[in-house]
Motif scaffolding. Structure first.
Motif, PDB file in Angstrom:
ATOM      1  N   LEU A  54       0.855  -1.361   0.339  1.00  0.00           N
ATOM      2  CA  LEU A  54      -0.298  -0.161  -0.044  1.00  0.00           C
ATOM      3  C   LEU A  54       0.801   1.153  -0.025  1.00  0.00           C
ATOM      4  O   LEU A  54       0.543   2.681  -0.171  1.00  0.00           O
ATOM      5  CB  LEU A  54      -1.292   0.377   1.115  1.00  0.00           C
ATOM      6  CG  LEU A  54      -0.090  -0.488   2.756  1.00  0.00           C
ATOM      7  CD1 LEU A  54       0.092   1.097   3.395  1.00  0.00           C
ATOM      8  CD2 LEU A  54      -1.534  -1.163   3.459  1.00  0.00           C
ATOM      9  N   ALA A  76      -2.657  -5.599   0.357  1.00  0.00           N
ATOM     10  CA  ALA A  76      -3.331  -4.821   1.505  1.00  0.00           C
ATOM     11  C   ALA A  76      -5.183  -5.098   0.863  1.00  0.00           C
ATOM     12  O   ALA A  76      -5.894  -5.399  -0.239  1.00  0.00           O
ATOM     13  CB  ALA A  76      -3.674  -3.724   1.212  1.00  0.00           C
ATOM     14  N   ALA A  77      -5.884  -5.281   1.816  1.00  0.00           N
ATOM     15  CA  ALA A  77      -7.180  -5.555   1.225  1.00  0.00           C
ATOM     16  C   ALA A  77      -7.997  -4.178   0.171  1.00  0.00           C
ATOM     17  O   ALA A  77      -8.179  -3.528  -1.268  1.00  0.00           O
ATOM     18  CB  ALA A  77      -8.698  -5.338   2.567  1.00  0.00           C
ATOM     19  N   GLY A  78      -7.432  -3.062   0.921  1.00  0.00           N
ATOM     20  CA  GLY A  78      -7.689  -1.544  -0.395  1.00  0.00           C
ATOM     21  C   GLY A  78      -6.025  -1.632  -1.115  1.00  0.00           C
ATOM     22  O   GLY A  78      -5.355  -2.480  -1.381  1.00  0.00           O
ATOM     23  N   LEU A 101      -7.684 -10.044   6.316  1.00  0.00           N
ATOM     24  CA  LEU A 101      -7.142  -9.804   7.427  1.00  0.00           C
ATOM     25  C   LEU A 101      -8.556  -8.668   8.453  1.00  0.00           C
ATOM     26  O   LEU A 101      -8.007  -8.334   9.043  1.00  0.00           O
ATOM     27  CB  LEU A 101      -6.335  -8.768   6.795  1.00  0.00           C
ATOM     28  CG  LEU A 101      -6.858  -7.719   5.508  1.00  0.00           C
ATOM     29  CD1 LEU A 101      -7.714  -6.954   5.753  1.00  0.00           C
ATOM     30  CD2 LEU A 101      -5.653  -7.589   4.798  1.00  0.00           C
ATOM     31  N   ARG A 238      -8.701   4.281   6.021  1.00  0.00           N
ATOM     32  CA  ARG A 238      -7.718   4.793   5.245  1.00  0.00           C
ATOM     33  C   ARG A 238      -7.646   6.692   5.781  1.00  0.00           C
ATOM     34  O   ARG A 238      -8.669   7.377   6.035  1.00  0.00           O
ATOM     35  CB  ARG A 238      -7.672   5.198   3.868  1.00  0.00           C
ATOM     36  CG  ARG A 238      -7.619   3.401   3.087  1.00  0.00           C
ATOM     37  CD  ARG A 238      -5.873   3.752   3.170  1.00  0.00           C
ATOM     38  NE  ARG A 238      -5.954   2.462   2.661  1.00  0.00           N
ATOM     39  CZ  ARG A 238      -5.211   1.218   2.872  1.00  0.00           C
ATOM     40  NH1 ARG A 238      -5.575   1.030   4.098  1.00  0.00           N
ATOM     41  NH2 ARG A 238      -4.973   0.491   2.324  1.00  0.00           N
ATOM     42  N   HIS A 286      -0.269   1.836  10.965  1.00  0.00           N
ATOM     43  CA  HIS A 286      -0.196   1.693  10.090  1.00  0.00           C
ATOM     44  C   HIS A 286      -0.169   0.145  10.605  1.00  0.00           C
ATOM     45  O   HIS A 286       0.377  -1.095  10.040  1.00  0.00           O
ATOM     46  CB  HIS A 286      -0.869   2.283   8.446  1.00  0.00           C
ATOM     47  CG  HIS A 286      -1.353   1.839   8.469  1.00  0.00           C
ATOM     48  ND1 HIS A 286      -1.314   2.096   7.244  1.00  0.00           N
ATOM     49  CD2 HIS A 286      -1.965   0.696   7.891  1.00  0.00           C
ATOM     50  CE1 HIS A 286      -2.474   1.324   5.890  1.00  0.00           C
ATOM     51  NE2 HIS A 286      -3.187   0.437   6.189  1.00  0.00           N
ATOM     52  N   SER A 289      -3.412  -4.828  10.063  1.00  0.00           N
ATOM     53  CA  SER A 289      -2.926  -6.047  10.120  1.00  0.00           C
ATOM     54  C   SER A 289      -2.149  -6.930  10.427  1.00  0.00           C
ATOM     55  O   SER A 289      -1.248  -7.951   9.938  1.00  0.00           O
ATOM     56  CB  SER A 289      -3.156  -6.303   8.335  1.00  0.00           C
ATOM     57  OG  SER A 289      -2.819  -5.915   7.910  1.00  0.00           O
ATOM     58  N   ARG A 295      -0.122 -11.089   8.313  1.00  0.00           N
ATOM     59  CA  ARG A 295       1.068 -10.447   6.766  1.00  0.00           C
ATOM     60  C   ARG A 295       1.813 -12.076   6.824  1.00  0.00           C
ATOM     61  O   ARG A 295       1.331 -11.235   5.025  1.00  0.00           O
ATOM     62  CB  ARG A 295       1.749 -10.191   7.710  1.00  0.00           C
ATOM     63  CG  ARG A 295       1.236  -8.267   7.860  1.00  0.00           C
ATOM     64  CD  ARG A 295       1.162  -7.266   7.103  1.00  0.00           C
ATOM     65  NE  ARG A 295       0.434  -6.437   7.921  1.00  0.00           N
ATOM     66  CZ  ARG A 295       0.522  -5.400   8.364  1.00  0.00           C
ATOM     67  NH1 ARG A 295       2.173  -5.118   8.806  1.00  0.00           N
ATOM     68  NH2 ARG A 295       0.358  -3.873   7.707  1.00  0.00           N
ATOM     69  N   MET A 298      -0.886 -12.458   4.100  1.00  0.00           N
ATOM     70  CA  MET A 298      -1.475 -11.665   2.722  1.00  0.00           C
ATOM     71  C   MET A 298       0.027 -11.791   1.705  1.00  0.00           C
ATOM     72  O   MET A 298      -0.805 -11.456   0.728  1.00  0.00           O
ATOM     73  CB  MET A 298      -1.920 -10.163   3.405  1.00  0.00           C
ATOM     74  CG  MET A 298      -2.402 -10.126   4.212  1.00  0.00           C
ATOM     75  SD  MET A 298      -2.427  -8.353   5.386  1.00  0.00           S
ATOM     76  CE  MET A 298      -2.781  -7.562   4.464  1.00  0.00           C
TER      77      MET A 298
END
Ligand code: DGY
Length: 332
Positions: A54, A76-78, A101, A238, A286, A289, A295, A298
């Motif tokens: 990210l 990342a999910a985002g 996550l 975010r 940040h 997760s 991690r 991910m």
């Protein structure tokens, strides 16, 4: 047959790298710090696939300048760090890491709810600084979490997981979302509200919506003004969803009680950011997760989607499925 060339923009779990190495050649920015933008751009020019995090801003020019690029797999999910419309226009697949996550991030959101409401970090500093003279009736008193009203902005997977935790704290749950979610309401006992109602009724507001054009600056001066003076704001989504200048004013003038933030519009948070001066904000780097297990999962999920996309299979977590709609493709 030529093996695809992949660029990995950060040092990630060894299992994920081995997965990629089985069928791709790779180059890697083997570092815990982000790759400089210029190097990422140059590497993308040569690559068939790229594994990003990210912190990498994958803008339109990087994608347009990468003639062989087939897939960007984002750990990342985002995926607000990637220009999705340019990727889609160029037929480049983009993947993310949803689901795995969810619970780890919801745990952290709940930790922030407790820490900010009960002033845990402030209390810990007070003790370490040798300021604790005696038990005092009103010393470091905060806000109750048990039985409070929790307003969730964005009742997706993470928002719902926070709501499940809140049920254990006998909280009254209200939510706002793009669409009303009757199934979640039945499961979680959550009540739908519009943003104004949610802000004025909640004791704790927790943000779980993605950063999009619509949500950028969603919580600004007027929204903060609608919150109770005893309210706590939590953001693990975010940073850009909150206007940080307006939040600073609201916290400094005690127009809201406290905030807990894991995300910022600029990361890392610059050391001269005035938020550092306030005692009533809990700041985290940040780590939503950041459990070892999550991690690692991910990294593996990102690697396997990258490999799928480069070996003619359908990646599991495609965020722009329109790029493969006319391609006969095997499920991974
Ligand atoms: C995500 O995946 O979008 C999280 O913010 C990473 O911790």
């Amino acid at each position: 047959m030529m093996r695809p060339l992949v660029y990995i923009s950060r040092s990630i779990a060894a299992e994920a790298i081995s997965l990629i190495a089985q069928c791709c050649d790779y180059r890697i920015w083997n570092n815990d710090q982000p790759v400089p933008a210029k190097i990422l751009e140059e590497e993308m020019k040569k690559s068939d696939g790229v594994l990003t995090t990210l912190s990498d801003q994958v803008n339109a020019a990087f994608i347009a300048g990468a003639p062989n690029l087939k897939i960007i797999s984002n750990m990342a999910a985002g995926f607000d760090n990637i220009d999705i419309s340019e990727a889609t226009a160029k037929g480049v697949m983009v993947t993310n890491t949803p689901g795995i996550l969810t619970n780890t991030t919801a745990d952290l959101a709940f930790a922030l709810i407790l820490a900010a409401s009960r002033r845990l970090i402030e209390a810990e500093k007070f003790l370490r600084n040798g300021q604790w003279q005696a038990w005092e009736p009103m010393l470091l008193t905060g806000q109750d979490v048990y039985g409070a009203t929790l307003g969730i902005i964005g009742l997706g997977q993470i928002g719902s997981a926070v709501a499940r935790r809140a049920k254990g704290f006998n909280m009254n749950i209200i939510y706002c979302n793009r669409k009303r979610d009757y199934r979640a309401e039945a499961e979680l006992g959550a009540t739908y509200a519009n943003l104004k109602e949610l802000l004025s009724l909640s004791d704790i507001v927790s943000i779980h919506c993605p950063l999009t054009r619509e949500t950028k600056g969603l919580i600004s001066y007027w929204e903060l003004a609608m919150m109770k003076p005893t309210a706590v704001l939590i953001n693990t989504a975010r940073g850009g969803v909150v206007d940080e200048g307006a939040l600073y004013e609201a916290l400094a003038n005690r127009r809201i009680f406290a905030a807990g933030l894991d995300v910022f519009s600029e990361e890392p948070l610059p050391l001269d950011n005035p938020l550092f001066k306030l005692p009533n904000v809990t700041l985290l780097p940040h780590i939503g997760s950041a459990s070892i297990a999550t991690r690692t999962k991910m990294a593996i999920m990102t690697a396997s989607d990258l490999v799928a996309g480069l070996t003619g299979k359908l990646p599991r977590n495609l965020v722009n499925p329109e790029v493969v709609k006319d391609t006969p493709i095997e499920k991974s």
